[in-house]
Design a protein around this motif. Structure first.
Motif, PDB file in Angstrom:
ATOM      1  N   MET A 156     135.831   9.492  89.671  1.00 16.42           N
ATOM      2  CA  MET A 156     136.543   8.573  88.774  1.00 16.42           C
ATOM      3  C   MET A 156     137.025   7.317  89.494  1.00 16.42           C
ATOM      4  SD  MET A 156     138.855  11.117  86.502  1.00 16.42           S
ATOM      5  CE  MET A 156     138.126  12.428  85.538  1.00 16.42           C
ATOM      6  N   PHE A 157     137.145   7.374  90.821  1.00 17.20           N
ATOM      7  CA  PHE A 157     137.618   6.201  91.560  1.00 17.20           C
ATOM      8  C   PHE A 157     136.611   5.046  91.494  1.00 17.20           C
ATOM      9  CE2 PHE A 157     140.089   9.552  93.930  1.00 17.20           C
ATOM     10  CZ  PHE A 157     141.322   9.161  93.429  1.00 17.20           C
ATOM     11  N   ASP A 158     135.325   5.381  91.311  1.00 17.66           N
ATOM     12  CA  ASP A 158     134.314   4.331  91.147  1.00 17.66           C
ATOM     13  C   ASP A 158     134.265   3.972  89.666  1.00 17.66           C
ATOM     14  OD1 ASP A 158     132.197   2.668  90.938  1.00 17.66           O
ATOM     15  OD2 ASP A 158     130.746   4.016  91.905  1.00 17.66           O
ATOM     16  N   ILE A 159     134.946   2.896  89.295  1.00 17.69           N
ATOM     17  CA  ILE A 159     135.082   2.611  87.859  1.00 17.69           C
ATOM     18  C   ILE A 159     133.763   2.158  87.234  1.00 17.69           C
ATOM     19  CG2 ILE A 159     137.553   2.086  88.006  1.00 17.69           C
ATOM     20  CD1 ILE A 159     136.690  -0.897  87.674  1.00 17.69           C
ATOM     21  N   HIS A 160     132.771   1.844  88.078  1.00 17.72           N
ATOM     22  CA  HIS A 160     131.469   1.475  87.512  1.00 17.72           C
ATOM     23  C   HIS A 160     130.733   2.730  87.034  1.00 17.72           C
ATOM     24  CE1 HIS A 160     132.358  -2.564  88.726  1.00 17.72           C
ATOM     25  NE2 HIS A 160     132.762  -2.068  89.876  1.00 17.72           N
ATOM     26  N   GLN A 161     131.191   3.900  87.478  1.00 19.40           N
ATOM     27  CA  GLN A 161     130.647   5.160  86.963  1.00 19.40           C
ATOM     28  C   GLN A 161     131.542   5.774  85.893  1.00 19.40           C
ATOM     29  OE1 GLN A 161     129.290   8.308  89.475  1.00 19.40           O
ATOM     30  NE2 GLN A 161     128.945   6.906  91.172  1.00 19.40           N
ATOM     31  N   SER A 162     132.843   5.558  86.015  1.00 17.77           N
ATOM     32  CA  SER A 162     133.766   6.271  85.121  1.00 17.77           C
ATOM     33  C   SER A 162     134.394   5.367  84.061  1.00 17.77           C
ATOM     34  CB  SER A 162     134.894   6.883  85.946  1.00 17.77           C
ATOM     35  OG  SER A 162     135.733   5.863  86.455  1.00 17.77           O
ATOM     36  N   ASN A 163     134.362   4.063  84.257  1.00 17.13           N
ATOM     37  CA  ASN A 163     135.099   3.089  83.437  1.00 17.13           C
ATOM     38  C   ASN A 163     136.617   3.219  83.617  1.00 17.13           C
ATOM     39  OD1 ASN A 163     132.892   1.710  82.230  1.00 17.13           O
ATOM     40  ND2 ASN A 163     132.664   3.361  80.746  1.00 17.13           N
ATOM     41  N   GLY A 164     137.052   4.176  84.434  1.00 14.63           N
ATOM     42  CA  GLY A 164     138.494   4.341  84.671  1.00 14.63           C
ATOM     43  C   GLY A 164     139.228   4.824  83.422  1.00 14.63           C
ATOM     44  N   PRO A 165     140.561   4.721  83.424  1.00  8.51           N
ATOM     45  CA  PRO A 165     141.333   5.235  82.280  1.00  8.51           C
ATOM     46  C   PRO A 165     140.952   4.608  80.942  1.00  8.51           C
ATOM     47  CG  PRO A 165     142.809   4.658  84.086  1.00  8.51           C
ATOM     48  CD  PRO A 165     141.436   4.260  84.521  1.00  8.51           C
ATOM     49  N   ILE A 166     140.478   3.373  80.918  1.00  7.64           N
ATOM     50  CA  ILE A 166     140.113   2.772  79.614  1.00  7.64           C
ATOM     51  C   ILE A 166     139.048   3.638  78.937  1.00  7.64           C
ATOM     52  CG2 ILE A 166     139.213   0.751  78.395  1.00  7.64           C
ATOM     53  CD1 ILE A 166     140.258  -1.020  80.592  1.00  7.64           C
TER      54      ILE A 166
END
Ligand SMILES: NC(=O)c1ccc[n+]([C@@H]2O[C@H](COP(=O)([O-])OP(=O)(O)OC[C@H]3O[C@@H](n4cnc5c(N)ncnc54)[C@H](O)[C@@H]3O)[C@@H](O)[C@H]2O)c1
Length: 343
Positions: A168-178
């Protein structure tokens, strides 16, 4: 196609955290829906799920699920990155789909899934369970009945308690909390206002995981978004991961003549007062508990829409719009600008 007994036979694809909620529902609580198969490439998860759910068929490859004519519908609860390929295979095999949110990784994938479902004439429902929660539904009915006048502003927040998983820290994979948590709020805003978003502005930061700041400079654990709807209504969303105090999901709707509050931070309606002057209330610890009845209602609605040949209450189009808003929010956060949403 529905089998001769007028019962929908279901296969659960993905037997992890969220998958087991649907698995338990379909094995015990859903009228005219029956869990008969499980699929997971993790033999450990599959064995553990089978010990509890006792299904007739077990698969480690979703492509084998599609060959079983007894299976009428699939519940897709794998990591989001696999939703598209599994959904396309299910549609091509004419199996109805209940897909967990987010529908897919991006808008293009969502469109492919929606198109395949239409082409093969199967039902496609997306797992925004708040739409099936009794309090959210009551709020929706009150708004439609004019109880608070015209809707002006909807505020919605979701805070998750747990330390993010490493990916999840890689937001390009997870999009993060959004993507992970606020896709629910973004869907709620669209649903309660009955309006489409015109623009989004997001700000955020990494406040709780300083150790990953060097490796993942874009990572954020907290976000605040302001939203403008095409018809002038307003929205605010706040999202956070790793808040540690519990699971928190609350929504407030402000109208021209009143307001509606949905949600509570406490798990039970009990407050304990002690001689040291403290008041204690047990905090809500998990989404699985807060929304347990909503997941049952969501699963029942899926079976009902297949048997009655009606449109799902939460459609592929709703799944697409939520992914579009997640992407717009993330672009705004990364580029520090208001992003216009193309409807
Ligand atoms: N509606 C909600 O509130 C909610 C809550 C949590 C998760 N979710 C969504 O549910 C999905 C799963 O999340 P989770 O937290 O349960 O994840 P998880 O990691 O706990 O479970 C995923 C499972 O899928 C299995 N899997 C991986 N690849 C697979 C494949 N190709 N075929 C079949 N199974 C496969 C894994 O082995 C694992 O058992 C995600 O899309 C997530 O966003 C929704």
């Amino acid at each position: 196609m529905v089998n001769m007994t007028n019962r929908i036979n279901v296969c659960l694809i993905g037997t992890g955290r969220a998958g087991m909620i649907h698995g338990r529902n379909f094995s015990r609580s859903i009228d005219q829906g029956k869990l008969i198969a499980l699929c997971d490439p993790s033999k450990e998860n599959l064995t553990q799920a089978q010990a509890e759910l006792n299904c007739d068929y077990l698969y480690t490859d979703y492509r084998d699920v599609m060959k079983n004519p007894e299976i009428d519908a699939v519940i897709i609860v794998t990591p989001t990155i696999y939703h598209k390929e599994i959904a396309l295979a299910a549609a091509a095999s004419k199996k109805h789909i209940l897909c967990e949110k987010p529908l897919a990784m991006n808008e293009e994938e969502c469109v492919e899934i929606i198109t395949a479902a239409e082409e093969h004439q199967i039902k496609l429902q997306v797992g925004f369970m708040r739409r099936f929660d009794a309090s959210f539904q009551e709020a929706k009915l009150a708004i439609e009945a004019g109880a608070i006048g015209e809707v002006v502003l909807v505020k919605s927040l979701t805070h998750g308690p747990s330390n993010p998983k490493p990916w999840m820290f890689d937001i390009h994979q997870s999009n993060g909390p959004i993507g992970e948590v606020n896709s629910h709020d973004l869907d709620t805003l669209r649903w309660l206002t009955g309006s489409e978003v015109k623009s989004i502005y997001a700000i955020g930061g990494n406040y709780r995981s300083p150790e990953v700041r060097d490796e993942f400079p874009d990572y954020y654990d907290t976000v605040a978004m302001t939203i403008h709807f095409s018809d002038g209504k307003l929205g605010m969303v706040d999202g956070a991961q790793y808040v540690q105090y519990g699971y928190d999901a609350r929504t407030e709707v402000l109208g021209t003549k009143g307001s509606i509050l949905i949600g509570d931070q406490s798990k039970h309606k009990i407050t304990i007062a002690t001689s040291d002057g403290k008041l204690t209330k047990p905090a809500m610890h998990s989404w699985t508990y807060l929304f347990k009845d909503a997941y049952v209602a969501e699963d029942q609605a899926f079976i009902d829409c297949i048997l009655s040949d009606t449109s799902p209450l939460c459609t592929g189009e709703d799944g697409l719009m939520a992914v579009k808003l997640v992407k717009a929010g993330l672009t705004s956060l990364l580029e520090n600008r208001i992003v216009e949403v193309d409807n």
